[in-house]
Structure formats: C-alpha cells, structure tokens
Design an enzyme around this catalytic site. Sequence first.
Site, PDB file in Angstrom:
ATOM      1  N   CYS A  16      -3.700 -66.089  34.237  1.00  0.00           N
ATOM      2  CA  CYS A  16      -4.227 -64.729  34.820  1.00  0.00           C
ATOM      3  C   CYS A  16      -2.849 -63.924  35.124  1.00  0.00           C
ATOM      4  O   CYS A  16      -1.843 -64.284  35.473  1.00  0.00           O
ATOM      5  CB  CYS A  16      -5.065 -64.963  35.823  1.00  0.00           C
ATOM      6  N   THR A  28      -4.193 -62.752  46.520  1.00  0.00           N
ATOM      7  CA  THR A  28      -4.766 -63.431  45.468  1.00  0.00           C
ATOM      8  C   THR A  28      -4.076 -64.618  45.255  1.00  0.00           C
ATOM      9  O   THR A  28      -2.680 -64.703  45.359  1.00  0.00           O
ATOM     10  CB  THR A  28      -5.111 -62.793  43.937  1.00  0.00           C
ATOM     11  N   HIS A  41      -7.221 -59.219  39.771  1.00  0.00           N
ATOM     12  CA  HIS A  41      -6.891 -60.611  39.330  1.00  0.00           C
ATOM     13  C   HIS A  41      -7.507 -60.859  37.876  1.00  0.00           C
ATOM     14  O   HIS A  41      -8.869 -61.295  37.574  1.00  0.00           O
ATOM     15  CB  HIS A  41      -7.328 -61.680  40.057  1.00  0.00           C
TER      16      HIS A  41
END
Length: 171
Positions: free
Chosen positions: A42, A36, A59
């Site tokens: 995040c 990711t 994520h």
Amino acid sequence: MSKPTERRSLTDDAPDRVRVGVAELAVASGDTRLTTSGLGSCVGVAVADPAAGIAGLAHVMLPDATDDDRAKPAKSVELGVERLLDAVETEGGDPDAVEAKIAGGSQMFDFSGVSEGVGERNVERTREALADRGVSVVAEDVGGGHGRSLELVPETWTLRVTSAHRGVEDL
C-alpha cells in the site's frame, strides 16, 4: 471521508491522533497527528497546503479501481487521491498550493514470473494521479521489501516514516 473529532487525551498538552485504516483517509490541521501502519505494498499519500496548515493522509491499497471502490474512500489510487485532494480543499486548503509526500509501495512477497509488483504499480499510479492534478511530490520513501508506519503532523508538514529496517526518517 473522516475528519478528526474534538477529542482530548488525559494530558491537555498531548496532541490528538487520528488513525487512518487501510483504504481510508482523513484531514486535519494544527498538531493533530494522522497515523497509519501496516504499509507494505500500500501507499501512504500525504498532501498539504503548508501555508494553511491543513493536511490529509490516505492509505491507498490498489493501483486500479474496482467495482466496490465506493465502500472505501481510498481503496484505489485514483479515487483515493481525488477524494483526499477534495477533502483538503473542503477544509480550506488552496488546491494551487497543495504538495504531496508519499511512502510505501514495497514488494513484500516474491512472485516469480511477475514483472511488476502491486507496490511498484501503486507508487507509479500515485505519482501519475498527483501529476494529473498538478500536485508535486516533494518527498518520498518508496519501494524496498519492508513495511512502514506513518505519522503526519499538519502544522509542520512533517511526515514521519518508521520502519524496522531503516529506523525513523522525517520527510
């Protein structure tokens, strides 16, 4: 929940890669890499049953649930962690053996007058959600003001964190 499909690259010895987008999650085993990028505020939540060689990556985007969480499996921390742990168990992971590594939760923007940013709340909620399920966080790279990219290798339970400011670190 996405599961890696049987794909092979042009070279037979190259591992498969599964990209985990914002508010998504995936589970894999062996040398399949879960990746990711674009982690700012995040949080990347990696969980694994190291003995079984099964790991998952989410994520997560927001600290609190929203009305449209059903559309994306890992949009909020609470549902993302729950769904990720369920997916690892479904693939054969022992829920009592699962541990976690987390990365991200940066403060990417300066919002004057706001005492606690989204990134900090994401990290705190992630720790709480994992603790509520009896999952220990064994390593983390959180906070700061820089973005990160992640690569998770289930067979070695290695979470590689890459950032422009700190280089590469294996958790």
